[in-house]
Every structure is written in C-alpha cells, then in structure tokens.
Design a protein around this motif. Structure first.
Motif, short mmCIF file in Angstrom:
data_model
loop_
_atom_site.label_atom_id
_atom_site.label_comp_id
_atom_site.label_asym_id
_atom_site.label_seq_id
_atom_site.Cartn_x
_atom_site.Cartn_y
_atom_site.Cartn_z
N GLN A 112 0.84 -1.20 0.00
CA GLN A 112 0.00 0.00 0.00
C GLN A 112 0.88 1.25 0.00
O GLN A 112 1.77 1.40 0.83
CB GLN A 112 -0.91 0.01 1.23
N LYS A 165 -1.33 10.06 11.20
CA LYS A 165 -1.62 8.65 10.89
C LYS A 165 -0.46 7.76 11.31
O LYS A 165 -0.67 6.66 11.85
CB LYS A 165 -1.91 8.50 9.40
N GLY A 175 -0.39 4.78 14.42
CA GLY A 175 -0.31 3.37 14.05
C GLY A 175 -0.99 3.02 12.75
O GLY A 175 -1.22 1.83 12.49
N SER A 176 -1.29 4.03 11.91
CA SER A 176 -1.98 3.75 10.65
C SER A 176 -1.12 4.11 9.44
O SER A 176 -1.63 4.60 8.42
CB SER A 176 -3.30 4.54 10.59
N PRO A 180 0.99 3.76 6.05
CA PRO A 180 1.00 2.89 4.88
C PRO A 180 2.34 2.15 4.81
O PRO A 180 3.26 2.44 5.60
CB PRO A 180 0.84 3.87 3.72
#
Length: 443
Positions: free
Chosen positions: A44, A87, A91-92, A94
C-alpha cells in the motif's frame, strides 16, 4: 543538454534482479505465505497525488506486478500532507508514502517509524541522481527517502504567436525581461503579466517560487544554501534584493494582474487559472512551474480551440533568465520522495523498483510528468516542452536547487513565508514582511 536517446542495456539487468528477489524474498509481514514467497502480496502506497495522475501512478506498476507478482495499490489524499504524521504516530502508516517536501520527510523520520532506505535503493540513487537529490532524502546522515518525480519551477509561460505579432523576442537577462514587459505594455496598453497565489491548502506558495528563483539567480547557489539553512536570514540585503526584483513586476499596477484585476487580485486568483488567461490572450506572460503544462490541456484559445503547445504555437515557456546572458543556468526544482514504514521483502522490492530508470520511464511515458533520474529517457515525455524540461534537470551543467520553502522548517517554509507573500501583495512594506517571515523561526 544531454542526448534524449539513451542506452537501455540496463533494463534487462534491473528486471532480472527484481525477478530474482521475488523468487528469493522472505516477507516479514503483509500477506506472505509460509514459503516466504512475495507473490500475491499487496503493498500500500499513500500520497497527495490525486485524480488522473494517481491513476497513471498505479498504471506505472503494471509491468512490475507482472514480473514479481506483487500488487501495488496507490491511494491519493488531498489532505495527505496535513494528515500523514498523525496517521503514522497513530499506528496507521501505509507501507510506503510519497512525500512532496524534504521538511516533511524529516518530520516523519522524527516519529521513529520511517525505515532507512535499503542498500539496493541507495545504490540506485547513487547511480541515477545527482548527489543533491540524495541529500534531500537524508536526515542526520542517514539516507531514508529516494527521489521520485521532479518539476522545474522557474518558467515564464507565454504565447509565441503573440510574441511574433508584437515583434519581440525571448529575453536573455532579467533586465531584458523587464524591458520586454514595458515593451508589451506600450504595444498593447494592457498589463502584460498575470499571477495567482490562491491555493486550497497553501495560498502564497507561487510567490515563494518567484523569490527563490531570484535569490538563486542574483546571489548564487552558495547564498541560496545559506538562506535555506538560516545562515542568511530573510532580513539580509540579498534576500531583500530578490523581493525588490520580483516587486518590479508583481507590485506594479501597470504590469499585473492581466485578466483578473489589480495587484491585490493576485491573492484571490487560483494559481492554475492563469493558464486560461495565457491561452486566450488576456495575459502575455505568467511565472509558473513545468506542471502548468497540464492545465493548458483544459484551456481554450480566444477562438475556442485547445491551445497548441510548442515553440511556434499558442503557448510555450522559457526559463526565467538570470542576471547575465551567458552565465550559469540556474533551476529551482520540486519533486517527491519515497519513504517506507514497512521492512517487508515485498515493500523493499517496490522501493527498489521506484528508484530505477525503468520506473521513471514507465511513469513519464504515461504523460504529464518528468523525472530528474539521469538514466531515464526524456524522449518518452508526452510533449516537446516536457522533454526539454527533463533534459534540463538531467544536464550536469545545470545548477539545480530544491524549492527553498520545502527545505525550510514548516513554521517558515509553509508558514510565515507563504503568509508573508500574501501580506506583501496586500501592501505590507517589504521590510516588515521580511521581519515577519524571519520570525517564523522563533515559533
């Protein structure tokens, strides 16, 4: 200029290397299976590139996916620059992020989540880019982010057909540009220039490009570098000289803002709208980056046709001239950098591919963009103009410096500097504007 024809003997070698990695890779995350194969994994990628350019970016990985079995999914977000740090810390992150500013690369590295670039990526960057580009992706002597695409900031867009009609020529010095401006004013009785500083997320940045171009051309690369490092402050006379030079055009009501209004209308005019005014003849010249070429595809001439972009056409561009006609060629550039938050084998293969001439060629031939990759093929660019712009970035004799505001701390580069340009156009005195911008370093 370097030749637009390049040897492609490295292409088979690069793809053999990638294919070999695919067979031998040992994935540490994602959707890897027990055999360690990366085939079928998805990587991603996130960034601020949206619309057709996002579609083209995804299409650039088609051959890579066919060769390796790794699926690459790019997702664009117009709010990427404002959201990515949050982000990542939340912890988000890519697998990979495409970052448009070296300053933002540093902010991401400061989260502790960015992976140093793999050795193969560093080797590719050493082979394919000038050392400056590698420096922009380096933080505290650790190389993190490979350059991706590039653009040239300092073009003057104009109409060759109108220049021929008026009997005027492309200037070779900045003084000649000012003389040309007055000549067009005398011949037409109208303001020759149009400009737009308005942007949804970053009003004022087109003005910073003007100033940066003049600092580089008037004072040279060393002063430019010292300015970026805050060793030469905004209040220094050399920086004021650049503001004064730009002000001879942008603050002169006889010279701006063609098609839109007075000097203050610059702040309410969207940066991309100037393409329409140049195309239909309301505006003789505008200062904008190479990426404005895409906006002319949606513009119309006075007769309602799509403008012909070419040296003898409805629209073309020349590089903003320097102080001396035969001096060095100075270019202010922008571009994106590729950072990774995953160390999986699949992610590393994607990173390696994105640092090759093959990736640059795949994306460039889809149209609308260029690369500073020295071993990419500029003849694949989608227009003569973009081919010439890419050759300019690749030319070892070109003095290239990255957009200064993108290198400065965020409180200045996309804070007080952008805001200062807007205030300057609104009439705030230059000395006060320079002090206000410099104060951004204290915030």
């Amino acid at each position: 200029m370097i030749s637009s024809q390049r040897s492609r003997v490295i292409a088979p070698i690069a793809f053999i290397g990638i294919a070999g990695l695919a067979l031998a890779g040992c994935a540490e995350g994602g959707t890897s299976d027990d055999s360690g194969s990366v085939e079928g994994q998805t990587v991603q990628i996130a960034g601020g590139i949206t619309g057709v350019e996002a579609d083209d970016l995804n299409a650039s990985f088609e051959q890579f996916t066919a060769d390796t079995g790794i699926k690459v999914v790019y997702t664009g977000d117009k709010s990427f620059e404002g959201n990515i740090v949050t982000k990542v810390t939340g912890g988000s992150a890519p697998d990979i992020a495409i970052v448009p500013q070296p300053g933002l690369v540093k902010a991401l590295v400061d989260t502790g989540e960015v992976q140093p670039a793999p050795e193969a990526v560093e080797s590719n960057v050493d082979a394919n880019w000038s050392p400056d580009w590698k420096t922009y992706g380096t933080v505290d002597d650790v190389f993190y982010a490979a350059p991706m695409l590039g653009n040239v900031k300092g073009y003057v867009w104009y109409s060759p057909k109108q220049f021929a009609e008026w009997g005027v020529e492309i200037p070779t010095t900045y003084d000649e540009l000012l003389t040309l401006t007055q000549t067009i004013r005398d011949k037409t009785g109208a303001a020759p220039w149009c400009a737009g500083f308005a942007s949804d997320a970053a009003s004022g940045w087109p003005g910073t490009d003007w100033i940066e171009d003049l600092v580089l051309r008037q004072s040279g690369a060393d002063v430019y570098d010292q300015w970026v490092a805050n060793e030469v402050p905004f209040t220094d006379p050399k920086i004021k000289d650049a503001f004064d030079a730009v002000g001879e055009i942008l603050l002169n009501p006889d010279y701006v803002n063609a098609g839109y209004g007075d000097v203050k209308s610059i702040n309410s005019t969207a940066f991309a709208d100037v393409a329409a005014a140049v195309s239909d003849g309301r505006c003789a010249m505008t200062h904008q980056a190479s990426f404005l070429s895409a906006n002319f595809l949606e513009a119309k001439t006075a007769a309602g046709a799509t403008p012909e972009i070419g040296p003898e056409g409805d629209v073309y561009a020349f590089l903003l001239p320097g102080v001396e006609a035969d001096g060095e060629t100075f270019v202010e550039a922008g571009g994106e950098f590729v950072t990774a938050f995953s160390d999986s084998a699949a992610t590393q293969q994607v990173l390696e591919f994105m640092s090759t001439p093959e990736f640059a060629d795949a994306r460039v031939k889809l149209g609308g963009v260029i690369s500073a990759n020295k071993n990419a093929d500029p003849s694949l660019a989608s227009s003569q103009f973009l081919t010439e712009a890419m050759e300019l970035l690749q030319d070892p004799d070109t003095v290239v410096r990255f957009d200064a505001s993108d290198l400065m701390p965020a409180t200045v580069g996309n804070g007080s500097f952008w805001k200062g340009m807007v205030n300057w156009i609104d009439g705030r005195p230059t000395d006060q504007v320079l002090s206000d911008i410099q104060a951004g370093y204290d915030n």
